[in-house]
Design a protein around this motif. Structure first.
Motif, PDB file in Angstrom:
ATOM      1  N   UNK B 555       0.827  -1.214   0.000  1.00  0.00           N
ATOM      2  CA  UNK B 555       0.000   0.000   0.000  1.00  0.00           C
ATOM      3  C   UNK B 555       0.859   1.261   0.000  1.00  0.00           C
ATOM      4  N   UNK B 556       1.994   1.258   0.715  1.00  0.00           N
ATOM      5  CA  UNK B 556       2.766   2.498   0.789  1.00  0.00           C
ATOM      6  C   UNK B 556       3.641   2.664  -0.443  1.00  0.00           C
ATOM      7  N   UNK B 557       3.572   3.829  -1.049  1.00  0.00           N
ATOM      8  CA  UNK B 557       4.430   4.096  -2.197  1.00  0.00           C
ATOM      9  C   UNK B 557       5.896   4.141  -1.758  1.00  0.00           C
ATOM     10  N   UNK B 558       6.789   3.745  -2.654  1.00  0.00           N
ATOM     11  CA  UNK B 558       8.203   3.772  -2.335  1.00  0.00           C
ATOM     12  C   UNK B 558       8.920   2.588  -2.959  1.00  0.00           C
ATOM     13  N   UNK B 559      10.138   2.390  -2.468  1.00  0.00           N
ATOM     14  CA  UNK B 559      10.980   1.348  -3.045  1.00  0.00           C
ATOM     15  C   UNK B 559      10.941   0.120  -2.135  1.00  0.00           C
ATOM     16  N   UNK B 560      10.753  -1.039  -2.740  1.00  0.00           N
ATOM     17  CA  UNK B 560      10.740  -2.309  -2.018  1.00  0.00           C
ATOM     18  C   UNK B 560      11.943  -3.114  -2.494  1.00  0.00           C
ATOM     19  N   UNK B 561      12.625  -3.758  -1.555  1.00  0.00           N
ATOM     20  CA  UNK B 561      13.791  -4.554  -1.915  1.00  0.00           C
ATOM     21  C   UNK B 561      13.517  -6.000  -1.502  1.00  0.00           C
ATOM     22  N   UNK B 562      13.827  -6.942  -2.403  1.00  0.00           N
ATOM     23  CA  UNK B 562      13.487  -8.339  -2.143  1.00  0.00           C
ATOM     24  C   UNK B 562      14.762  -9.169  -2.150  1.00  0.00           C
ATOM     25  N   UNK B 563      14.886 -10.066  -1.163  1.00  0.00           N
ATOM     26  CA  UNK B 563      15.979 -11.038  -1.143  1.00  0.00           C
ATOM     27  C   UNK B 563      15.358 -12.391  -0.843  1.00  0.00           C
ATOM     28  N   UNK B 564      16.091 -13.437  -1.133  1.00  0.00           N
ATOM     29  CA  UNK B 564      15.577 -14.757  -0.752  1.00  0.00           C
ATOM     30  C   UNK B 564      16.555 -15.437   0.152  1.00  0.00           C
ATOM     31  N   UNK B 565      16.091 -16.439   0.859  1.00  0.00           N
ATOM     32  CA  UNK B 565      16.879 -17.046   1.909  1.00  0.00           C
ATOM     33  C   UNK B 565      16.829 -18.562   1.734  1.00  0.00           C
ATOM     34  N   UNK B 566      17.994 -19.177   1.861  1.00  0.00           N
ATOM     35  CA  UNK B 566      18.053 -20.641   1.836  1.00  0.00           C
ATOM     36  C   UNK B 566      19.167 -21.092   2.745  1.00  0.00           C
ATOM     37  N   UNK B 567      18.874 -21.982   3.630  1.00  0.00           N
ATOM     38  CA  UNK B 567      19.841 -22.562   4.558  1.00  0.00           C
ATOM     39  C   UNK B 567      20.631 -21.469   5.280  1.00  0.00           C
ATOM     40  N   UNK B 568      19.947 -20.442   5.733  1.00  0.00           N
ATOM     41  CA  UNK B 568      20.589 -19.387   6.513  1.00  0.00           C
ATOM     42  C   UNK B 568      21.318 -18.361   5.675  1.00  0.00           C
ATOM     43  N   UNK B 569      21.514 -18.636   4.401  1.00  0.00           N
ATOM     44  CA  UNK B 569      22.181 -17.670   3.538  1.00  0.00           C
ATOM     45  C   UNK B 569      21.115 -16.780   2.900  1.00  0.00           C
ATOM     46  N   UNK B 570      21.544 -15.546   2.589  1.00  0.00           N
ATOM     47  CA  UNK B 570      20.603 -14.586   2.016  1.00  0.00           C
ATOM     48  C   UNK B 570      21.156 -14.111   0.679  1.00  0.00           C
ATOM     49  N   UNK B 571      20.298 -14.093  -0.341  1.00  0.00           N
ATOM     50  CA  UNK B 571      20.710 -13.682  -1.679  1.00  0.00           C
ATOM     51  C   UNK B 571      19.760 -12.614  -2.190  1.00  0.00           C
ATOM     52  N   UNK B 572      20.322 -11.540  -2.761  1.00  0.00           N
ATOM     53  CA  UNK B 572      19.430 -10.508  -3.296  1.00  0.00           C
ATOM     54  C   UNK B 572      18.652 -11.009  -4.506  1.00  0.00           C
ATOM     55  N   UNK B 573      17.437 -10.533  -4.636  1.00  0.00           N
ATOM     56  CA  UNK B 573      16.613 -10.954  -5.770  1.00  0.00           C
ATOM     57  C   UNK B 573      16.286  -9.778  -6.680  1.00  0.00           C
ATOM     58  N   UNK B 574      15.970  -8.644  -6.093  1.00  0.00           N
ATOM     59  CA  UNK B 574      15.643  -7.510  -6.952  1.00  0.00           C
ATOM     60  C   UNK B 574      14.926  -6.416  -6.171  1.00  0.00           C
ATOM     61  N   UNK B 575      14.457  -5.426  -6.889  1.00  0.00           N
ATOM     62  CA  UNK B 575      13.715  -4.316  -6.279  1.00  0.00           C
ATOM     63  C   UNK B 575      12.543  -3.975  -7.167  1.00  0.00           C
ATOM     64  N   UNK B 576      11.604  -3.359  -6.569  1.00  0.00           N
ATOM     65  CA  UNK B 576      10.531  -2.795  -7.388  1.00  0.00           C
ATOM     66  C   UNK B 576       9.987  -1.555  -6.690  1.00  0.00           C
ATOM     67  N   UNK B 577       9.288  -0.744  -7.425  1.00  0.00           N
ATOM     68  CA  UNK B 577       8.758   0.511  -6.873  1.00  0.00           C
ATOM     69  C   UNK B 577       7.238   0.477  -6.902  1.00  0.00           C
ATOM     70  N   UNK B 578       6.654   1.105  -5.908  1.00  0.00           N
ATOM     71  CA  UNK B 578       5.194   1.288  -5.881  1.00  0.00           C
ATOM     72  C   UNK B 578       4.936   2.783  -5.956  1.00  0.00           C
TER      73      UNK B 578
END
Lengths: 291, 653
Positions: B555-578
């Motif tokens: 709902x809130x406009x702005x930048x969203x950042x997405x990462x994914x997680x597997x076995x305790x490790x974190x990997x960036x996935x991408x960003x998108x804007x609303x």
């Protein structure tokens, strides 16, 4: 009317122990039980006086003659009777209220008169606006005559208090303690009382009002008719009016109390809702009308 | 015209002089004999008033009686006022809660104005008429259905807020028509600025009233924004389009800020500030090249004011940083790489078996951990050297950990194993020729998709299945030994397979998302959760389900950042804007009339005045006056009773 209806025998027995209080010593007409300013033949020594011819030899103090060689006569306090005056307002306004002011006042007069007679004092009485007691009464035996006279009285008519009191004074003879039982409703009472006080009467004013006069329960638009004069007033009785009436009544009673105090008269207010026994045996003793 | 329905009732005013006369000529007094009037005569001022005219002084009882009569006469005359009230057996209110209802060209804003109008309508409605409230935002909600509970209605009104999307008036109107269909005399009232999607046609027996909200359309918005690689692939350039939806030219200042990380984590750098003249009803576009290379997001802001501030800010993010990664281990297969590269949002890398094993033996095997899908093309890794993620074996020459090769099939004829397998949708296997294929007995974890008609029974050519949470597919023949890659069926089959093995790979993360729209985030098969950083900097952890995670907090406009997680490790996935801006909502000029096919003769643009009667409050006033008069008359008794009650309470207490 049967005079026994006025007072119960048990109540009369209680009255036997009471006496009316007189605040002054007065000369009486006959031997009685009250201290008199006169010298007489009681056992109480009062004074010495130089013997003059014609004195009773038995009164000479021979011990003084032995010491002083002069003749002295011992004087003793005289005990004489007193004349009590009992005035009962018999105007039409007294025949009103529940319990009736007239019935209450007549029983009160009977009780007070009985106390006077029991005390070997002389009792003179009159119904203001009505009949007078034909002759003064004395002694307990005259109690029945007193009750009969009271029973014969009927209230009625209009009363001019100043005139009625003046008339009584003119014919009453020797002044003495005077008890007035009245509702004092109407003008002229104060002037009459002042005149009585001026003629050495010792006044006790027993002011009798019915509960309906103390706390009237009027409502709405009414026309009030005077039982004595048939005069009428029209008014709308509401809460304010009744409040003002009560204030006015209180002010009037205070005025009467002060007027009485000014002429050295006792003022006792009595509401007829009180029982006569309580009034006589407790209330009037508290106010030192009786002892 | 007289504002009274029954003015004849004023004839009763003749009673007022009668009351006054009765009061003055009150002759019927109750006579009471008392002992003496001595005390009464002195004190009662009333008594002196035997002369009638002395009674002409304030008397509360008389005044109250006259006021009572006046109130009663007014009530009987049935006064009314013209109001924009509604009538009917059922009022269906549609309140627009789209983003444009936040415009403050009216006080406090359009939604507040709409609610005020709705309250006014309801106040004039008889208490027994039920009200249905439909909130038409980007989703249509019915917070209150056929309710007589006015206090609940008030609470619902208080809870309404302008949304971030456009109004779905079509659904709302169709819903209202459906509700009204069962009612004899229902009325639909639409409180809206008219922006939003209207139904193409509406047939309803109910009366429809449209109350337009809003007075001005003077709004400017950032109608488009993007952040793209610069010309020649060097650096980044921003594209911004500003639109003036108003009727007057305005000067606005554009401020463009570049952020090296998520805007919530670090401050931005202002890259340009421009004062722009925006002609009426026109758009101005500009490109800002040569942004700092580390820029991941830009924010465009219009300074100054208009009626709708939310669309004066917009964000854009740098192009995708990581799509679904697919690794091919093998000697190289042009057909395979080609077919995979056609899939959107997919990054394909090819690695030789030697390099693959070298990477395993090195200390950093994690480089292969982020692969969504690993394809072993005619080769098998050493035992245990399987990366996380899905596995796809092509033409295996020997047995492996997941299957056995027991022989060879020559010229098998591929056939679908079942008639309606979704993997074979649009895949035509007829005339596909396979020279040789490995004979692979059906593993316990798999099911056959393509089989060959063999003398020993059906031999599987394509097996798919899941073992230990890992999806696996085995194609029994080498692509080079078949004409399948030359057929249309191949890319379709490959797309279906990739969709099955790495479900998230089918859809890339979009660059922009509409406000309040739920978003399915595509994830690698091995991912256990998605981590989303919201515009305010807070993080949401979303569990992965079948290769995706659902985000509904957009709902809130702005930048969203997405990462994914597997076995305790974190990997960036991408960003998108609303971004709050949408042309339908930013064009906030209220429409005075709505044209809906099928409702031409019933659509009412203007409000219809109706009479609102006022006799009820007058009757209450009259009753209150009567009570006051009675209390005044009997206050003595009332005070006495009160005193008695107080005494009793004291005695009991």
């Amino acid at each position: 009317m049967n005079s026994h209806l006025l007072l119960e025998p048990a109540f009369l027995a209680q009255l036997d122990r009471l006496a009316l209080v007189s605040r002054r010593m007065r000369a009486g007409q006959m031997q009685g039980e009250r201290r008199s300013p006169q010298r007489g033949s009681s056992v109480e020594f009062a004074d010495f006086r130089t013997y003059t011819s014609g004195d009773d030899f038995r009164q000479i103090d021979w011990n003084a003659y032995a010491r002083l060689e002069r003749l002295f006569v011992k004087l003793f306090v005289a005990e004489e009777d007193l004349t009590f005056h009992l005035l009962l307002d018999a105007s039409k306004s007294m025949d009103w209220g529940e319990p009736s002011k007239w019935a209450f006042a007549r029983r009160l007069a009977a009780a007070l008169g009985y106390v006077v007679l029991v005390g070997f004092d002389r009792l003179n009485g009159a119904a203001l606006g009505g009949a007078r007691l034909p002759t003064p009464l004395r002694g307990k035996r005259k109690a029945l005559a007193w009750f009969d006279w009271l029973s014969s009285l009927r209230p009625g008519g209009e009363l001019n208090p100043a005139t009625a009191l003046g008339d009584y004074m003119a014919r009453a003879g020797r002044p003495g303690p005077l008890l007035l039982i009245s509702d004092l409703l109407g003008p002229g009472w104060e002037a009459g009382l002042r005149a009585l006080a001026g003629h050495q009467y010792e006044l006790t004013v027993l002011h009798v009002l019915s509960p309906q006069e103390v706390s009237p329960t009027l409502e709405g638009d009414v026309r009030l008719v005077d039982s004595e004069t048939s005069a009428a007033v029209e008014l709308t009785a509401d809460y304010d009016l009744l409040q003002r009436y009560r204030s006015r009544l209180a002010a009037w009673q205070e005025h009467l109390r002060q007027s009485c105090a000014a002429i050295d008269a006792h003022y006792v207010f009595i509401e007829t809702s009180i029982s006569l026994e309580d009034l006589v045996l407790a209330y009037l003793r508290k106010y030192e009308v009786l002892r | 015209m007289s504002p009274f329905i029954a003015p004849l009732a004023f004839a009763l005013t003749a009673l007022i002089p009668v009351i006054v006369a009765l009061y003055f000529l009150k002759l019927r007094r109750q006579e009471q004999l008392i002992s003496s009037v001595y005390l009464w005569q002195e004190m009662v001022r009333d008594v002196a008033a035997n002369a009638p005219w002395q009674r002409l002084r304030p008397n509360w009882l008389l005044l109250l009686q006259i006021l009572f009569l006046v109130a009663l006469i007014l009530a009987l005359a049935r006064p009314f006022s013209w109001t924009l009230a509604t009538t009917g057996d059922h009022l269906i209110l549609i309140v627009d809660t789209s983003a444009s209802m936040a415009a403050h060209d009216v006080e406090p804003n359009r939604l507040g104005q709409a609610i005020e109008q709705a309250r006014r309508l309801i106040a004039s409605l008889p208490a027994e008429v039920p009200v249905t409230l439909i909130a038409a935002g980007d989703q249509v909600e019915v917070p209150l259905s056929a309710s007589n509970d006015r206090s609940r209605l008030g609470q619902v009104f208080d809870s309404l807020r302008p949304g971030s999307g456009s109004a779905d008036l079509a659904t709302a109107l169709e819903l209202a028509s459906a509700v009204a269909a069962g009612e004899a005399d229902a009325q639909i009232v639409l409180l809206s600025d008219g922006g939003g999607q209207l139904p193409a046609r509406l047939s309803s027996a109910a009366a429809l009233r449209y109350i337009p909200i809003g007075v001005s359309g003077e709004n400017q918005a950032i109608s488009a924004i993007s952040l793209d690689p610069g010309p020649g692939g060097h650096g980044l350039s921003a594209f911004v389009r500003l639109t003036n939806y108003g009727k007057q030219q305005v000067e606005r200042r554009l401020v463009l800020t570049a952020y090296p990380t998520h805007p919530a984590r670090s401050g931005g750098q202002i890259v340009t500030v421009r004062d722009l003249a925006l002609p009426a009803d026109e758009a101005v576009a500009l490109t800002v090249p040569d942004l700092p290379t580390e820029t991941v997001a830009i924010e465009a802001r219009l300074e100054g004011t208009d009626i709708l501030p939310p669309d004066d800010r917009a964000w854009a993010v740098a192009p995708l940083i990581a799509g679904a990664q697919i690794q091919i281990v093998g000697p190289g297969n042009r057909f395979l790489e080609m077919a995979l590269s056609l899939l959107p949002g997919v990054e394909v890398t090819t690695i030789s078996p030697a390099d693959y094993e070298a990477a395993w033996s090195s200390a950093a095997p994690q480089t292969t951990d982020t692969n969504w899908l690993t394809i072993f093309d005619t080769v098998l890794p050493e035992e245990g050297h399987y990366p996380p993620g899905a596995l796809f074996f092509l033409g295996p020459l020997r047995s492996g950990e997941f299957f056995s090769v027991t022989g060879e099939l020559t010229l098998p004829t591929p056939l679908p194993a079942s008639a309606n397998d979704p993997l074979l949708r649009y895949v035509d296997l007829r005339e596909v020729v396979v020279q040789r294929a490995a004979r692979i007995p059906l593993p316990a974890w798999g099911r056959p998709v393509i089989v060959a008609d063999d003398s020993d029974g059906a031999a599987p050519l394509l097996v798919v299945g899941e073992r230990g949470g890992r999806r696996i597919a085995v194609l029994a023949f080498d692509l080079r030994q078949s004409d399948l890659p030359l057929r249309v069926a191949f890319p379709i089959l490959l797309a279906n397979l990739v969709d099955l093995l790495a479900p998230g790979a089918g859809g890339a993360l979009p660059a922009t998302v509409a406000p309040a729209q739920p978003l399915a985030i595509p994830l690698p098969p091995q991912a256990t959760a998605a981590l989303v950083t919201l515009p305010d900097g807070s993080t949401r952890r979303l569990p992965a389900q079948h290769g995706s995670a659902l985000l509904d907090e957009t709902a809130s406009p702005g930048v969203y950042e997405v990462a994914w997680e597997a076995e305790g490790e974190r990997w960036p996935l991408g960003r998108f804007a609303v971004n709050a801006s949408s042309p339908a909502e930013s064009d906030a000029a209220p429409r005075q009339e709505l044209e809906i096919a099928g409702m031409e003769n019933r659509t009412i643009a203007a409000e219809q005045p109706v009479r609102q009667e006022w006799w009820r409050p007058l009757v209450w006033v009259a009753l209150a006056l009567l009570l006051a008069e009675w209390l005044l008359q009997h206050r003595g008794e009332v005070v006495w009773l009160w005193g008695q009650a107080a005494r009793r309470r004291r005695a009991e207490g």
